[in-house]
Design a protein around this motif. Structure first.
Motif, PDB file in Angstrom:
ATOM      1  N   GLY A  74       0.789  -1.227   0.000  1.00  0.00           N
ATOM      2  CA  GLY A  74       0.000   0.000   0.000  1.00  0.00           C
ATOM      3  C   GLY A  74       0.818   1.272   0.000  1.00  0.00           C
ATOM      4  O   GLY A  74       0.274   2.361   0.129  1.00  0.00           O
ATOM      5  N   ILE A  75       2.139   1.146  -0.158  1.00  0.00           N
ATOM      6  CA  ILE A  75       3.026   2.313  -0.169  1.00  0.00           C
ATOM      7  C   ILE A  75       3.673   2.430  -1.546  1.00  0.00           C
ATOM      8  O   ILE A  75       4.333   1.501  -2.018  1.00  0.00           O
ATOM      9  CB  ILE A  75       4.116   2.197   0.914  1.00  0.00           C
ATOM     10  N   PHE A  76       3.488   3.560  -2.206  1.00  0.00           N
ATOM     11  CA  PHE A  76       4.044   3.799  -3.539  1.00  0.00           C
ATOM     12  C   PHE A  76       5.440   4.383  -3.366  1.00  0.00           C
ATOM     13  O   PHE A  76       5.626   5.592  -3.254  1.00  0.00           O
ATOM     14  CB  PHE A  76       3.151   4.766  -4.326  1.00  0.00           C
ATOM     15  N   GLY A  77       6.430   3.486  -3.321  1.00  0.00           N
ATOM     16  CA  GLY A  77       7.821   3.897  -3.179  1.00  0.00           C
ATOM     17  C   GLY A  77       8.582   3.728  -4.491  1.00  0.00           C
ATOM     18  O   GLY A  77       7.979   3.535  -5.551  1.00  0.00           O
ATOM     19  N   MET A  78       9.910   3.773  -4.407  1.00  0.00           N
ATOM     20  CA  MET A  78      10.758   3.651  -5.595  1.00  0.00           C
ATOM     21  C   MET A  78      10.567   2.296  -6.282  1.00  0.00           C
ATOM     22  O   MET A  78      10.565   2.217  -7.502  1.00  0.00           O
ATOM     23  CB  MET A  78      12.235   3.843  -5.226  1.00  0.00           C
ATOM     24  N   GLY A  79      10.420   1.239  -5.495  1.00  0.00           N
ATOM     25  CA  GLY A  79      10.221  -0.092  -6.073  1.00  0.00           C
ATOM     26  C   GLY A  79       8.952  -0.153  -6.909  1.00  0.00           C
ATOM     27  O   GLY A  79       8.961  -0.658  -8.039  1.00  0.00           O
ATOM     28  N   THR A  80       7.868   0.376  -6.377  1.00  0.00           N
ATOM     29  CA  THR A  80       6.598   0.402  -7.111  1.00  0.00           C
ATOM     30  C   THR A  80       6.735   1.267  -8.356  1.00  0.00           C
ATOM     31  O   THR A  80       6.288   0.891  -9.442  1.00  0.00           O
ATOM     32  CB  THR A  80       5.455   0.913  -6.213  1.00  0.00           C
ATOM     33  N   GLN A  81       7.387   2.413  -8.214  1.00  0.00           N
ATOM     34  CA  GLN A  81       7.566   3.303  -9.364  1.00  0.00           C
ATOM     35  C   GLN A  81       8.338   2.606 -10.480  1.00  0.00           C
ATOM     36  O   GLN A  81       7.980   2.712 -11.659  1.00  0.00           O
ATOM     37  CB  GLN A  81       8.287   4.582  -8.953  1.00  0.00           C
ATOM     38  N   ASN A  82       9.386   1.869 -10.126  1.00  0.00           N
ATOM     39  CA  ASN A  82      10.181   1.164 -11.136  1.00  0.00           C
ATOM     40  C   ASN A  82       9.372   0.076 -11.839  1.00  0.00           C
ATOM     41  O   ASN A  82       9.473  -0.097 -13.054  1.00  0.00           O
ATOM     42  CB  ASN A  82      11.450   0.578 -10.513  1.00  0.00           C
ATOM     43  N   ILE A  83       8.544  -0.645 -11.087  1.00  0.00           N
ATOM     44  CA  ILE A  83       7.702  -1.687 -11.692  1.00  0.00           C
ATOM     45  C   ILE A  83       6.635  -1.043 -12.578  1.00  0.00           C
ATOM     46  O   ILE A  83       6.329  -1.554 -13.659  1.00  0.00           O
ATOM     47  CB  ILE A  83       7.057  -2.577 -10.601  1.00  0.00           C
ATOM     48  N   VAL A  84       6.066   0.077 -12.141  1.00  0.00           N
ATOM     49  CA  VAL A  84       5.090   0.800 -12.972  1.00  0.00           C
ATOM     50  C   VAL A  84       5.754   1.220 -14.283  1.00  0.00           C
ATOM     51  O   VAL A  84       5.172   1.076 -15.360  1.00  0.00           O
ATOM     52  CB  VAL A  84       4.498   2.020 -12.226  1.00  0.00           C
ATOM     53  N   ARG A  85       6.993   1.720 -14.198  1.00  0.00           N
ATOM     54  CA  ARG A  85       7.720   2.105 -15.420  1.00  0.00           C
ATOM     55  C   ARG A  85       7.922   0.901 -16.335  1.00  0.00           C
ATOM     56  O   ARG A  85       7.764   1.014 -17.552  1.00  0.00           O
ATOM     57  CB  ARG A  85       9.061   2.728 -15.073  1.00  0.00           C
ATOM     58  N   ASP A  86       8.278  -0.246 -15.752  1.00  0.00           N
ATOM     59  CA  ASP A  86       8.431  -1.471 -16.559  1.00  0.00           C
ATOM     60  C   ASP A  86       7.120  -1.810 -17.257  1.00  0.00           C
ATOM     61  O   ASP A  86       7.094  -2.131 -18.446  1.00  0.00           O
ATOM     62  CB  ASP A  86       8.869  -2.659 -15.689  1.00  0.00           C
ATOM     63  N   PHE A  87       6.016  -1.762 -16.505  1.00  0.00           N
ATOM     64  CA  PHE A  87       4.703  -2.053 -17.081  1.00  0.00           C
ATOM     65  C   PHE A  87       4.381  -1.073 -18.204  1.00  0.00           C
ATOM     66  O   PHE A  87       3.944  -1.474 -19.287  1.00  0.00           O
ATOM     67  CB  PHE A  87       3.606  -2.007 -16.008  1.00  0.00           C
ATOM     68  N   GLN A  88       4.591   0.208 -17.949  1.00  0.00           N
ATOM     69  CA  GLN A  88       4.306   1.226 -18.969  1.00  0.00           C
ATOM     70  C   GLN A  88       5.155   0.987 -20.218  1.00  0.00           C
ATOM     71  O   GLN A  88       4.654   1.084 -21.338  1.00  0.00           O
ATOM     72  CB  GLN A  88       4.563   2.629 -18.403  1.00  0.00           C
ATOM     73  N   ASN A  89       6.413   0.664 -20.035  1.00  0.00           N
ATOM     74  CA  ASN A  89       7.300   0.391 -21.166  1.00  0.00           C
ATOM     75  C   ASN A  89       6.834  -0.851 -21.924  1.00  0.00           C
ATOM     76  O   ASN A  89       6.803  -0.854 -23.161  1.00  0.00           O
ATOM     77  CB  ASN A  89       8.737   0.214 -20.676  1.00  0.00           C
ATOM     78  N   ASP A  90       6.455  -1.890 -21.198  1.00  0.00           N
ATOM     79  CA  ASP A  90       5.997  -3.140 -21.822  1.00  0.00           C
ATOM     80  C   ASP A  90       4.687  -2.962 -22.579  1.00  0.00           C
ATOM     81  O   ASP A  90       4.327  -3.799 -23.403  1.00  0.00           O
ATOM     82  CB  ASP A  90       5.807  -4.239 -20.768  1.00  0.00           C
ATOM     83  N   HIS A  91       3.945  -1.886 -22.297  1.00  0.00           N
ATOM     84  CA  HIS A  91       2.642  -1.659 -22.932  1.00  0.00           C
ATOM     85  C   HIS A  91       2.604  -0.381 -23.768  1.00  0.00           C
ATOM     86  O   HIS A  91       1.536   0.150 -24.069  1.00  0.00           O
ATOM     87  CB  HIS A  91       1.527  -1.671 -21.874  1.00  0.00           C
ATOM     88  N   ASN A  92       3.792   0.098 -24.142  1.00  0.00           N
ATOM     89  CA  ASN A  92       3.934   1.254 -25.033  1.00  0.00           C
ATOM     90  C   ASN A  92       3.202   2.495 -24.527  1.00  0.00           C
ATOM     91  O   ASN A  92       2.574   3.218 -25.292  1.00  0.00           O
ATOM     92  CB  ASN A  92       3.480   0.901 -26.461  1.00  0.00           C
ATOM     93  N   LEU A  93       3.269   2.702 -23.220  1.00  0.00           N
ATOM     94  CA  LEU A  93       2.699   3.902 -22.605  1.00  0.00           C
ATOM     95  C   LEU A  93       3.822   4.888 -22.312  1.00  0.00           C
ATOM     96  O   LEU A  93       4.997   4.512 -22.278  1.00  0.00           O
ATOM     97  CB  LEU A  93       1.994   3.540 -21.285  1.00  0.00           C
ATOM     98  N   ILE A 131       4.101   7.263 -13.165  1.00  0.00           N
ATOM     99  CA  ILE A 131       2.888   7.807 -12.541  1.00  0.00           C
ATOM    100  C   ILE A 131       1.683   7.042 -13.089  1.00  0.00           C
ATOM    101  O   ILE A 131       1.575   6.840 -14.295  1.00  0.00           O
ATOM    102  CB  ILE A 131       2.756   9.313 -12.824  1.00  0.00           C
ATOM    103  N   VAL A 132       0.815   6.622 -12.195  1.00  0.00           N
ATOM    104  CA  VAL A 132      -0.352   5.830 -12.602  1.00  0.00           C
ATOM    105  C   VAL A 132      -1.562   6.754 -12.744  1.00  0.00           C
ATOM    106  O   VAL A 132      -2.153   7.177 -11.753  1.00  0.00           O
ATOM    107  CB  VAL A 132      -0.650   4.706 -11.590  1.00  0.00           C
ATOM    108  N   GLY A 133      -1.890   7.073 -14.000  1.00  0.00           N
ATOM    109  CA  GLY A 133      -3.063   7.878 -14.317  1.00  0.00           C
ATOM    110  C   GLY A 133      -4.061   7.036 -15.088  1.00  0.00           C
ATOM    111  O   GLY A 133      -3.941   5.799 -15.137  1.00  0.00           O
ATOM    112  N   PRO A 134      -5.040   7.666 -15.734  1.00  0.00           N
ATOM    113  CA  PRO A 134      -6.088   6.922 -16.448  1.00  0.00           C
ATOM    114  C   PRO A 134      -5.553   5.948 -17.503  1.00  0.00           C
ATOM    115  O   PRO A 134      -6.070   4.845 -17.630  1.00  0.00           O
ATOM    116  CB  PRO A 134      -6.929   8.020 -17.093  1.00  0.00           C
TER     117      PRO A 134
END
Length: 176
Positions: A76-95, A100-103
């Motif tokens: 439940g804490i958005f730290g550096m680890g979560t940010q890095n995984i979000v970036r990986d997800f965004q990169n893997d999905h051409n976002l 940052i997790v927006g719409p």
């Protein structure tokens, strides 16, 4: 009289339409409807999350990423680890890769959940085995990715020949 018929005819059509399709009006009214619009609408109702966010939404985000086979803890804490995984997800999905997790990211996570049910890792493994042969041994992180053109694929590493492949629903191609 004509005005009365103008009100009655549409009502009759509305009631009769499900019956002609083999569905009762009760079933038609209660049947769940899934659409891309619903996925986007759901994504737009959730908050934008970034470094420092702490909430049940962060927990839901982390669980969604974990379900999508990304290695992440659910705290439940958005730290550096979560940010890095979000970036990986965004990169893997051409976002846009900003961590940052927006719409757009929420919608991609929702769509990924649907896509993983329609194209599983087991199916990708079977496609690779059918094309390359059963003498290959594969390794993968089992993350479903999206190509630039929107095609879904898994990355599989063939240990026998040292080649990484993108495995799509019906074909494979080596990663260059």
């Amino acid at each position: 009289m004509k005005k009365k018929w103008l009100a009655v005819i549409p009502t009759i059509m509305l009631v009769a339409t499900p019956l002609t399709m083999g569905v009762s009006t009760v079933e038609a009214a209660t049947a769940p409807k899934v659409s891309a619009h619903k996925v986007i609408s759901k994504a737009e109702t959730r908050p934008t999350l970034r470094i420092g966010s702490r909430s049940s939404y962060v927990k839901a985000l982390q669980q969604s990423l974990k379900d999508a086979k990304y290695v992440i803890s659910v705290d439940g804490i958005f730290g550096m680890g979560t940010q890095n995984i979000v970036r990986d997800f965004q990169n893997d999905h051409n976002l846009f890769t900003d961590g940052i997790v927006g719409p757009a990211t929420w919608a991609a996570l929702d769509q990924n959940k649907i896509d993983r049910k329609q194209f599983t890792y087991a199916q990708a493994d079977q496609v690779a085995t059918n094309i390359l042969g059963d003498h290959f041994l594969f390794a993968s992180d089992q993350v479903l990715r999206q190509d630039v053109d929107g095609s879904l694929y898994y990355k599989l590493y063939a240990k026998n020949n040292g080649v990484t492949y993108k495995v799509f629903k019906k074909f494979i191609e080596p990663v260059t």
